[in-house]
Design an enzyme around this catalytic site. Sequence first.
Site, PDB file in Angstrom:
ATOM      1  N   HIS A  47      42.952  64.740  59.763  1.00  0.00           N
ATOM      2  CA  HIS A  47      42.538  63.855  58.667  1.00  0.00           C
ATOM      3  C   HIS A  47      41.561  64.620  57.784  1.00  0.00           C
ATOM      4  O   HIS A  47      40.893  65.563  58.234  1.00  0.00           O
ATOM      5  CB  HIS A  47      41.857  62.610  59.211  1.00  0.00           C
ATOM      6  CG  HIS A  47      42.780  61.677  59.928  1.00  0.00           C
ATOM      7  ND1 HIS A  47      42.416  60.396  60.262  1.00  0.00           N
ATOM      8  CD2 HIS A  47      44.056  61.832  60.373  1.00  0.00           C
ATOM      9  CE1 HIS A  47      43.414  59.800  60.881  1.00  0.00           C
ATOM     10  NE2 HIS A  47      44.419  60.655  60.963  1.00  0.00           N
ATOM     11  N   GLU A  49      38.657  63.916  56.696  1.00  0.00           N
ATOM     12  CA  GLU A  49      37.277  63.912  57.190  1.00  0.00           C
ATOM     13  C   GLU A  49      37.074  64.954  58.288  1.00  0.00           C
ATOM     14  O   GLU A  49      36.090  65.699  58.276  1.00  0.00           O
ATOM     15  CB  GLU A  49      36.904  62.535  57.756  1.00  0.00           C
ATOM     16  CG  GLU A  49      37.025  61.407  56.764  1.00  0.00           C
ATOM     17  CD  GLU A  49      38.357  60.669  56.827  1.00  0.00           C
ATOM     18  OE1 GLU A  49      38.352  59.433  56.685  1.00  0.00           O
ATOM     19  OE2 GLU A  49      39.408  61.331  57.015  1.00  0.00           O
ATOM     20  N   CYS A  77      38.797  56.025  59.673  1.00  0.00           N
ATOM     21  CA  CYS A  77      39.377  55.379  60.848  1.00  0.00           C
ATOM     22  C   CYS A  77      38.417  55.537  62.034  1.00  0.00           C
ATOM     23  O   CYS A  77      37.412  56.253  61.934  1.00  0.00           O
ATOM     24  CB  CYS A  77      40.733  56.010  61.160  1.00  0.00           C
ATOM     25  SG  CYS A  77      40.595  57.698  61.820  1.00  0.00           S
ATOM     26  N   CYS A  80      37.714  59.290  62.959  1.00  0.00           N
ATOM     27  CA  CYS A  80      36.862  59.975  61.990  1.00  0.00           C
ATOM     28  C   CYS A  80      35.443  59.422  61.999  1.00  0.00           C
ATOM     29  O   CYS A  80      34.473  60.181  61.883  1.00  0.00           O
ATOM     30  CB  CYS A  80      37.475  59.889  60.599  1.00  0.00           C
ATOM     31  SG  CYS A  80      39.029  60.809  60.477  1.00  0.00           S
TER      32      CYS A  80
END
Length: 143
Positions: A47, A49, A77, A80
């Site tokens: 992701h 992040e 999420c 993260c």
Amino acid sequence: MQRALFLAQKAAQEGEVPVGAVLVGAEGEILAEAYNQPLRLCDPTAHAEILALREGARRLKNYRLLETTLYVTLEPCPMCAGALVYARVKRLVFGAYDLRAGACGSVYNIVADERLNHRLEVRGGLLAEEARALLQEFFRARR
């Protein structure tokens, strides 16, 4: 946040979910930037992040990202959000709320959980309409 939106557009052009992230240091310098790449990297943790945190930690030579701010186009999420807590990021600024899996105030609130050893300052909704439109366009085109 404008730079994060640009990175999210790049993700969309590559067929990835359009999320971009920029990690900024205490003096306002960009430490790292990334966009979603789980498909390209065959990595479910890739992701925006997580990739930005990894690069920022490499650059600072420290997994503790004290006094940093992460700008991201979509509310993080649970994975993260947990990484932000463990990295000890000071501040999170995100665009669109994720009403399905957001973990920074909408569905869960991992970054403010008093049972954990660190909590973040959070500001959601910065350029939310732009971020939301980018996501909606992406998923509309895929259906």
